[in-house]
Motif scaffolding. Sequence first.
Motif, PDB file in Angstrom:
ATOM      1  N   ILE A 232       0.879  -1.161   0.000  1.00  0.00           N
ATOM      2  CA  ILE A 232       0.000   0.000   0.000  1.00  0.00           C
ATOM      3  C   ILE A 232       0.919   1.214   0.000  1.00  0.00           C
ATOM      4  N   TYR A 237       3.523  -5.218   3.171  1.00  0.00           N
ATOM      5  CA  TYR A 237       2.922  -6.100   4.163  1.00  0.00           C
ATOM      6  C   TYR A 237       3.252  -7.536   3.765  1.00  0.00           C
ATOM      7  N   ARG A 251       4.737  -5.307   8.837  1.00  0.00           N
ATOM      8  CA  ARG A 251       4.671  -4.029   8.142  1.00  0.00           C
ATOM      9  C   ARG A 251       6.100  -3.554   7.962  1.00  0.00           C
ATOM     10  N   THR A 283      -4.396  -6.599  -1.400  1.00  0.00           N
ATOM     11  CA  THR A 283      -4.917  -5.300  -0.979  1.00  0.00           C
ATOM     12  C   THR A 283      -5.714  -4.668  -2.109  1.00  0.00           C
ATOM     13  N   ASP A 284      -6.637  -3.772  -1.729  1.00  0.00           N
ATOM     14  CA  ASP A 284      -7.335  -2.950  -2.712  1.00  0.00           C
ATOM     15  C   ASP A 284      -6.760  -1.541  -2.728  1.00  0.00           C
ATOM     16  N   GLN A 286      -6.253   0.129   0.069  1.00  0.00           N
ATOM     17  CA  GLN A 286      -6.573   0.743   1.362  1.00  0.00           C
ATOM     18  C   GLN A 286      -6.584  -0.288   2.486  1.00  0.00           C
ATOM     19  N   SER A 287      -7.205  -1.433   2.204  1.00  0.00           N
ATOM     20  CA  SER A 287      -7.328  -2.484   3.211  1.00  0.00           C
ATOM     21  C   SER A 287      -6.538  -3.718   2.794  1.00  0.00           C
ATOM     22  N   LEU A 288      -6.263  -4.593   3.773  1.00  0.00           N
ATOM     23  CA  LEU A 288      -5.611  -5.864   3.512  1.00  0.00           C
ATOM     24  C   LEU A 288      -6.636  -6.985   3.579  1.00  0.00           C
ATOM     25  N   PHE A 289      -6.482  -7.959   2.712  1.00  0.00           N
ATOM     26  CA  PHE A 289      -7.368  -9.119   2.711  1.00  0.00           C
ATOM     27  C   PHE A 289      -6.509 -10.376   2.802  1.00  0.00           C
ATOM     28  N   THR A 290      -6.906 -11.290   3.682  1.00  0.00           N
ATOM     29  CA  THR A 290      -6.185 -12.545   3.839  1.00  0.00           C
ATOM     30  C   THR A 290      -7.185 -13.694   3.842  1.00  0.00           C
TER      31      THR A 290
END
Length: 301
Positions: A232, A237, A251, A283-284, A286-290
Amino acid sequence: MGAEEGFANRLRAAYELGNGNIIWSGGDGVIVTNPETGEDADVTYTVDNLEFRPSARYIEPLIVLPEGERDLTGALYVADQTLDNLLLAQDLNGDGDANDPLEASVFFDGTNASGLVDPTNNIFTVLQASDGSVLYGDGGTDTVYRLTDTNHDGDALDEGLPLLTPNGLAEGADGAIYITEADTRGTPNGDFIYRTEDLNGDGDANDAGEASVWLDLKAVNANSSPFEITFIDDTAYIIDSVGTDTNVIYRAEDTDGSGTVETDEVSVLVDETTVPVDFGLTTDGQSLFTVELLDFEGPQS
């Protein structure tokens, strides 16, 4: 051709020098003869008595390797399945073969400083690419290796940047490609984030200065075993299963602009006591996806 009395009777070797003179050895020493004038000149310990005899014998041309970057024009790469190595053969003295001293040397084998284990015990095929790198297929490890003599010293044995297990890829805000590599062989090299960039536009990042260690995760935790990486902005990350330790998402950011991330520039964003931390991460912006993969009782989410 003249000689000291008795010398020619014990002649053992001769060699034509670059200036046309003949250097030859015998039981009493070494002399140089000018074939046009017949004049002899002592080289070392030439005598014609029985009190002292150096007993000179073989004459071989001295090959002096060039200083600095070695010119490998005309060199051949030969796989030896008996010695288990990749050889570099080159006619250094211009006599039409590579059988003289120093003309055949080990280009790559299991002694490499990159930590690759038994990489040359069954080489089937060798190819030199147009960029000068050497590719070969090894049947023992079922792997195709790419070798680059980055310091032009005539071998690829020096420490390089081997990819042991590339687990993750991401493009940074700087346009470089970052590779997460996990050490699956227990070598000194591994568990790195590599920064790679095609600086000369030749379609790869195999040239000198195009790949570097951006982050050494073993320095953060010796049990590191990283997987996916995502960015990001300038912040990376990284999911790390950390061996038997608690899984984490790191991070990391090169805050001082040094080109590498030091241990004080890495922190734990979350660990698996807070959220499931397995292998996948994206990520998009802005946010993280797992993705939770290892929950075998409840739904995977």
